[in-house]
Design an enzyme around this catalytic site. Sequence first.
Site, PDB file in Angstrom:
ATOM      1  N   ASN A  34      -1.185 -17.168   4.962  1.00 45.51           N
ATOM      2  CA  ASN A  34      -0.911 -16.793   6.363  1.00 45.51           C
ATOM      3  C   ASN A  34      -1.830 -17.554   7.326  1.00 45.51           C
ATOM      4  OD1 ASN A  34      -3.376 -15.592   6.091  1.00 45.51           O
ATOM      5  ND2 ASN A  34      -2.718 -13.523   6.633  1.00 45.51           N
ATOM      6  N   ASP A  58       2.433 -13.866   4.718  1.00 48.01           N
ATOM      7  CA  ASP A  58       1.336 -12.918   4.534  1.00 48.01           C
ATOM      8  C   ASP A  58       1.667 -12.060   3.311  1.00 48.01           C
ATOM      9  OD1 ASP A  58      -0.348 -10.596   4.747  1.00 48.01           O
ATOM     10  OD2 ASP A  58      -0.712 -11.130   6.839  1.00 48.01           O
ATOM     11  N   VAL A  59       0.771 -11.987   2.351  1.00 51.26           N
ATOM     12  CA  VAL A  59       1.081 -11.243   1.118  1.00 51.26           C
ATOM     13  C   VAL A  59       1.285  -9.749   1.366  1.00 51.26           C
ATOM     14  CG1 VAL A  59       0.046 -12.819  -0.562  1.00 51.26           C
ATOM     15  CG2 VAL A  59      -1.390 -11.075   0.536  1.00 51.26           C
ATOM     16  N   LEU A  65       9.743 -13.005  -2.433  1.00 49.41           N
ATOM     17  CA  LEU A  65       8.745 -14.012  -2.813  1.00 49.41           C
ATOM     18  C   LEU A  65       9.387 -14.969  -3.805  1.00 49.41           C
ATOM     19  CD1 LEU A  65       5.780 -11.538  -3.333  1.00 49.41           C
ATOM     20  CD2 LEU A  65       5.764 -13.442  -1.709  1.00 49.41           C
ATOM     21  N   LEU A  74      -4.832 -15.585  -5.039  1.00 50.10           N
ATOM     22  CA  LEU A  74      -6.152 -15.874  -4.465  1.00 50.10           C
ATOM     23  C   LEU A  74      -6.264 -15.462  -3.008  1.00 50.10           C
ATOM     24  CD1 LEU A  74      -6.696 -19.511  -5.881  1.00 50.10           C
ATOM     25  CD2 LEU A  74      -7.408 -17.349  -6.888  1.00 50.10           C
ATOM     26  N   SER A  76      -7.170 -13.864   0.136  1.00 51.68           N
ATOM     27  CA  SER A  76      -8.132 -12.900   0.705  1.00 51.68           C
ATOM     28  C   SER A  76      -9.204 -13.689   1.441  1.00 51.68           C
ATOM     29  CB  SER A  76      -8.825 -12.086  -0.397  1.00 51.68           C
ATOM     30  OG  SER A  76      -9.856 -11.279   0.149  1.00 51.68           O
ATOM     31  N   TYR A 146     -14.647  -5.965   0.988  1.00 55.46           N
ATOM     32  CA  TYR A 146     -14.348  -7.020   0.013  1.00 55.46           C
ATOM     33  C   TYR A 146     -14.604  -6.529  -1.411  1.00 55.46           C
ATOM     34  CZ  TYR A 146     -14.322 -11.712  -2.052  1.00 55.46           C
ATOM     35  OH  TYR A 146     -14.039 -12.825  -2.807  1.00 55.46           O
ATOM     36  N   LYS A 150     -11.571  -5.803  -3.959  1.00 56.34           N
ATOM     37  CA  LYS A 150     -11.390  -6.523  -5.225  1.00 56.34           C
ATOM     38  C   LYS A 150     -11.473  -5.562  -6.412  1.00 56.34           C
ATOM     39  CE  LYS A 150     -10.866 -10.858  -3.899  1.00 56.34           C
ATOM     40  NZ  LYS A 150      -9.595 -11.568  -4.112  1.00 56.34           N
TER      41      LYS A 150
END
Length: 319
Positions: A34, A58-59, A65, A74, A76, A146, A150
């Site tokens: 994004n 944007d995921v 998809l 990946l 983030s 974060y 994760k």
Amino acid sequence: MTRTALVTGAAGFLGSHLVDRLLRDGWSVVGIDNLSTGRPGNLAGARPRSHFRFAKRDVRSAGPLPTADVVFHLASPASPPRYQERPVYTLETNAVGSQRLFRHASASGARVVLGSTSEVYGDPELHPQPETYWGRVNPIGPRSCYDEGKRYAEALASAWIREKSLDVRIARIFNTFGPRMALDDGRVITNFLAQGWRGQAITVQGSGAQSRSFCYVDDLVDGLVRLAEVAPVDGPVNLGNPDAETTVLELARTVRALTGGRSEIVHVPRAADDPDRRCPDIARARTLLGWSPTTPFAEGLRRTSEYVRSELAAGKESR
Ligand code: UDP
């Protein structure tokens, strides 16, 4: 037969190097990003290639998809200043985005490589950190968006593995560096190199006794590709360079010397919850992937220094 990869966060530092590597290996690659922290210029080499497609996506958002054999997830923000300025977005990307990707992979029969982080270990009591260590994370601190994002993504991956037999491989990525890092994202190596080349003061946070161990990007990407290619792996795998641990103060001195020695080294306040030490135990990666880094830290630093110098010369100092 040509294998296809979907890379989320494809315009980022790691994502774009991974795209280039997969294309070199003969994969067909679809990259999505994004562009919140990724930069289109990182894909300049990939874009003209016939086996590459890019979509600005944007995921977190709904919508179909592309199907692929392997999804490398990946997407983030990854640098402390960037994820801390958008904590809600960071949590959503790792939670909602990962859920969407896992559901998509499950429906389309893809395997997934999840880009996790050494931040799941928080400020560790155990050194170096093996995958069996559960970590010491402040769940409400400034890094929690974060770290916990994760950790949630890892928990979600583990749930999909147990309940739905999804093939997810978790890469715990330690500090990585190299060309294409954004000069304005606040990471220590790029900050110090840019300060050094400009002849400005090098800003060591706190005493500089805290340590990190830095892996050159080509090695890290090689670990990700190997992780995608081996037989299913049970549990996370650390990827990083255990032979390049340095204190931040030592790093400042090294960078000062490398950049002409004009900079003074100054001490500025330490960020909250900044881990004191970090270094990977990569025994599992050695055994399961036959992988260990091959680029000496000094060589990686020299290449990154040249990159920073040429970016500064070209006036490309920010996104
Ligand atoms: N750091 C520093 N000066 C800077 C930027 C970072 O001393 O200008 C320190 C920071 O406090 C941390 C280390 O360098 O201890 C690594 O920071 P970075 O943001 O690169 O990565 P991370 O904290 O995610 O490992």
